[in-house]
Design a protein around this motif. Structure first.
Motif, PDB file in Angstrom:
ATOM      1  N   PRO A 101       0.813  -1.214   0.000  1.00  0.00           N
ATOM      2  CA  PRO A 101       0.000   0.000   0.000  1.00  0.00           C
ATOM      3  C   PRO A 101       0.846   1.262   0.000  1.00  0.00           C
ATOM      4  CG  PRO A 101       0.170  -0.836   2.215  1.00  0.00           C
ATOM      5  CD  PRO A 101       0.887  -1.834   1.340  1.00  0.00           C
ATOM      6  N   GLN A 102       0.217   2.370  -0.307  1.00  0.00           N
ATOM      7  CA  GLN A 102       0.858   3.677  -0.176  1.00  0.00           C
ATOM      8  C   GLN A 102       0.756   4.090   1.291  1.00  0.00           C
ATOM      9  OE1 GLN A 102      -0.374   6.594  -3.008  1.00  0.00           O
ATOM     10  NE2 GLN A 102       0.657   8.281  -1.987  1.00  0.00           N
ATOM     11  N   ARG A 130      -7.731  -1.295  10.810  1.00  0.00           N
ATOM     12  CA  ARG A 130      -6.569  -1.948  10.210  1.00  0.00           C
ATOM     13  C   ARG A 130      -6.539  -1.665   8.717  1.00  0.00           C
ATOM     14  NH1 ARG A 130      -4.135  -6.185  13.166  1.00  0.00           N
ATOM     15  NH2 ARG A 130      -4.324  -5.643  15.361  1.00  0.00           N
ATOM     16  N   ARG A 131      -5.366  -1.315   8.222  1.00  0.00           N
ATOM     17  CA  ARG A 131      -5.191  -1.074   6.795  1.00  0.00           C
ATOM     18  C   ARG A 131      -5.436  -2.367   6.031  1.00  0.00           C
ATOM     19  NH1 ARG A 131      -2.090   2.852   4.141  1.00  0.00           N
ATOM     20  NH2 ARG A 131      -2.700   2.840   1.945  1.00  0.00           N
ATOM     21  N   MET A 132      -6.200  -2.298   4.961  1.00  0.00           N
ATOM     22  CA  MET A 132      -6.494  -3.498   4.191  1.00  0.00           C
ATOM     23  C   MET A 132      -6.786  -3.156   2.740  1.00  0.00           C
ATOM     24  SD  MET A 132      -9.308  -6.497   4.933  1.00  0.00           S
ATOM     25  CE  MET A 132      -8.431  -7.047   6.409  1.00  0.00           C
ATOM     26  N   MET A 133      -6.135  -3.869   1.828  1.00  0.00           N
ATOM     27  CA  MET A 133      -6.460  -3.810   0.417  1.00  0.00           C
ATOM     28  C   MET A 133      -7.334  -5.015   0.078  1.00  0.00           C
ATOM     29  SD  MET A 133      -2.716  -2.732  -1.146  1.00  0.00           S
ATOM     30  CE  MET A 133      -1.826  -3.960  -0.170  1.00  0.00           C
ATOM     31  N   LEU A 134      -8.236  -4.832  -0.872  1.00  0.00           N
ATOM     32  CA  LEU A 134      -9.078  -5.926  -1.355  1.00  0.00           C
ATOM     33  C   LEU A 134      -8.793  -6.139  -2.835  1.00  0.00           C
ATOM     34  CD1 LEU A 134     -12.733  -5.618  -0.001  1.00  0.00           C
ATOM     35  CD2 LEU A 134     -11.006  -7.308   0.614  1.00  0.00           C
ATOM     36  N   ILE A 144      -5.546  -8.069   1.826  1.00  0.00           N
ATOM     37  CA  ILE A 144      -4.089  -7.922   1.909  1.00  0.00           C
ATOM     38  C   ILE A 144      -3.780  -6.841   2.937  1.00  0.00           C
ATOM     39  CG2 ILE A 144      -2.005  -7.321   0.616  1.00  0.00           C
ATOM     40  CD1 ILE A 144      -3.775  -8.245  -1.915  1.00  0.00           C
ATOM     41  N   ASN A 145      -2.914  -7.134   3.892  1.00  0.00           N
ATOM     42  CA  ASN A 145      -2.651  -6.187   4.967  1.00  0.00           C
ATOM     43  C   ASN A 145      -1.543  -5.199   4.618  1.00  0.00           C
ATOM     44  OD1 ASN A 145      -0.180  -7.497   5.388  1.00  0.00           O
ATOM     45  ND2 ASN A 145      -0.781  -8.415   7.330  1.00  0.00           N
ATOM     46  N   LYS A 146      -1.171  -4.407   5.598  1.00  0.00           N
ATOM     47  CA  LYS A 146      -0.182  -3.338   5.409  1.00  0.00           C
ATOM     48  C   LYS A 146       1.178  -3.859   4.961  1.00  0.00           C
ATOM     49  CE  LYS A 146       1.956   0.334   8.186  1.00  0.00           C
ATOM     50  NZ  LYS A 146       2.000   0.938   9.537  1.00  0.00           N
ATOM     51  N   ASP A 167     -13.002  -6.974 -12.119  1.00  0.00           N
ATOM     52  CA  ASP A 167     -11.853  -7.151 -11.237  1.00  0.00           C
ATOM     53  C   ASP A 167     -11.358  -5.792 -10.766  1.00  0.00           C
ATOM     54  OD1 ASP A 167     -12.139  -9.780 -11.884  1.00  0.00           O
ATOM     55  OD2 ASP A 167     -10.406  -9.867 -13.238  1.00  0.00           O
ATOM     56  N   PHE A 168     -10.837  -5.742  -9.538  1.00  0.00           N
ATOM     57  CA  PHE A 168     -10.361  -4.460  -9.008  1.00  0.00           C
ATOM     58  C   PHE A 168      -9.443  -4.693  -7.815  1.00  0.00           C
ATOM     59  CE2 PHE A 168     -14.541  -5.386  -7.154  1.00  0.00           C
ATOM     60  CZ  PHE A 168     -14.236  -5.426  -5.801  1.00  0.00           C
ATOM     61  N   ILE A 169      -8.711  -3.649  -7.442  1.00  0.00           N
ATOM     62  CA  ILE A 169      -7.957  -3.623  -6.188  1.00  0.00           C
ATOM     63  C   ILE A 169      -8.300  -2.322  -5.476  1.00  0.00           C
ATOM     64  CG2 ILE A 169      -5.717  -3.748  -5.044  1.00  0.00           C
ATOM     65  CD1 ILE A 169      -4.584  -5.065  -7.515  1.00  0.00           C
ATOM     66  N   LEU A 170      -8.933  -2.454  -4.306  1.00  0.00           N
ATOM     67  CA  LEU A 170      -9.295  -1.317  -3.474  1.00  0.00           C
ATOM     68  C   LEU A 170      -8.299  -1.173  -2.342  1.00  0.00           C
ATOM     69  CD1 LEU A 170     -13.129  -1.855  -2.852  1.00  0.00           C
ATOM     70  CD2 LEU A 170     -12.061  -0.501  -4.651  1.00  0.00           C
ATOM     71  N   ASP A 171      -8.211   0.024  -1.787  1.00  0.00           N
ATOM     72  CA  ASP A 171      -7.406   0.267  -0.601  1.00  0.00           C
ATOM     73  C   ASP A 171      -8.304   0.930   0.432  1.00  0.00           C
ATOM     74  OD1 ASP A 171      -5.330   0.471   1.162  1.00  0.00           O
ATOM     75  OD2 ASP A 171      -4.082   1.777  -0.083  1.00  0.00           O
ATOM     76  N   GLY A 172      -8.155   0.537   1.678  1.00  0.00           N
ATOM     77  CA  GLY A 172      -9.015   1.119   2.696  1.00  0.00           C
ATOM     78  C   GLY A 172      -8.619   0.724   4.100  1.00  0.00           C
TER      79      GLY A 172
END
Length: 364
Positions: A101-102, A130-134, A144-146, A167-172
């Motif tokens: 992640p950024q 908690r930082r998490m990407m999907l 996906i964690n930090k 399909d996508f990749i989110l950050d949150g």
């Protein structure tokens, strides 16, 4: 009576005083055998997931493992219940995802007024999660964690992601059963990393609008000087964790800049990640941080009754008022399995004015 090959599940709860914990176990088929997976933690928090079977086993053995696991929890005071949240375990748990992640550096108090007044910057609430990407690819949803490792995720969040086409990749940031999404950097086969943030945020809103489940929600974005100033005051008064500032024209850049950068966080409270170096009597642990001369002891923190006592070597998160040089009024927040021990450094610490010249504050 359970039929041969039939899945088994158990949801157990423990409440005593301030302690409120949950534990979920599931026996399910995988490949040519069966596995036993689990999820546990504080009720309403993002649960930790794992497995009791590193590879599939025959059904009778899986049942024995499952029953022993449930009986062991019940012997410790856990009782059955039906109102828990199932967690989706992944066979790729803790494996590298290939994504990072950024990450954000800290905005100093003196810079906040300037950034709020600058139309090139937007502002968002900083959530205490908690930082998490999907990552959704076909029918597969991965969290996906930090650290860039694949981890378990609430079934509600996974279900919401799976309901969105493409399909996508989110950050949150995930809190309990809700992912608060604030960025997107891949969508429908297109790499969006070089697009400015304001475009990525628009694409993110359009994507989440396709989701009929509130388990994925957008983070609100304030852009005008008036709105930023008003929300900054409101969030302070509400005792929120803090805010995040983002340049609207900046691309998505994985990793953390050496200093500054196009995304900055400003916390209303002080927190840090520390290494547990001692387990004391009466639910207390000793904390240390890496400094120029090796590990430096920075004080003890009491472990609340609704948390398990962490082991020596684990990384934990602590809120505190200031350091002088030991941490003053530390409050234990929990174990951080997405923070490396090497990141537990003295540079995180905010010292009282008489010590301010010794160290500078950084990000945890």
């Amino acid at each position: 009576m359970t039929a041969i090959g039939e899945p088994k599940t158990a949801s157990l709860y423990f409440r005593q005083g301030n302690s409120d914990k949950e534990y979920h176990a599931r026996l399910e088929s995988q490949d040519d055998g069966f596995v036993v997976n689990f999820a546990y933690g504080r009720r309403g928090s993002s649960l930790t997931t794992g497995t009791k079977t590193s590879s599939p086993v025959e059904y009778a053995k899986a049942v024995a493992i499952f029953d022993k696991l449930v009986q062991g929890k019940q012997s410790k005071g856990y009782t059955p219940g039906e109102d828990g949240t199932p967690y989706q375990h992944t066979s790729s748990d803790r494996q590298a995802s290939g994504l990072l992640p950024q990450l954000l550096n800290v905005a100093e108090e003196a810079d906040v007024a300037r950034i709020v007044a600058d139309p090139a910057w937007c502002m968002q609430e900083k959530f205490d999660g908690r930082r998490m990407m999907l990552r959704k690819s076909g029918d597969t949803v991965e969290a996906i964690n930090k650290l860039g490792l694949v981890v378990g995720v609430s079934a509600a969040v996974a279900r919401a992601a799976g309901s969105i086409d493409g399909d996508f990749i989110l950050d949150g940031e995930v809190i309990g059963d809700v992912l608060y999404a604030f960025d997107i950097f891949e969508y429908a086969g297109n790499d969006l990393r070089e697009k400015p943030y304001h475009e990525r945020y628009r694409i993110l809103l359009d994507l989440i609008a396709l989701n009929l489940d509130d388990a994925i929600a957008p983070t609100h974005n304030w852009t005008s000087q008036c709105d930023k100033r008003r929300k900054l005051a409101e969030l302070r008064d509400a005792k929120a964790e803090g805010v995040v500032f983002k340049r609207l024209d900046a691309p998505y850049s994985p990793g953390r800049p050496n200093s500054g950068g196009p995304q900055l966080k400003f916390k209303f409270v002080e927190t840090l990640s520390a290494l547990v170096t001692a387990v004391n009597t009466q639910r207390s642990v000793g904390l240390s941080l890496h400094g120029d001369d090796g590990l430096t002891f920075v004080g003890n923190v009491t472990i609340p009754a609704n948390h398990d006592v962490p082991a020596i070597g684990e990384v934990v998160e602590v809120r505190y008022l200031y350091a002088a040089p030991a941490l003053y009024q530390p409050v234990y927040l929990g174990v951080r399995d997405d923070i490396l021990p090497a990141e537990c450094v003295m540079a995180q610490v905010k010292f009282k004015s008489s010590h301010a010249g010794q160290h500078t504050a950084s990000s945890a």
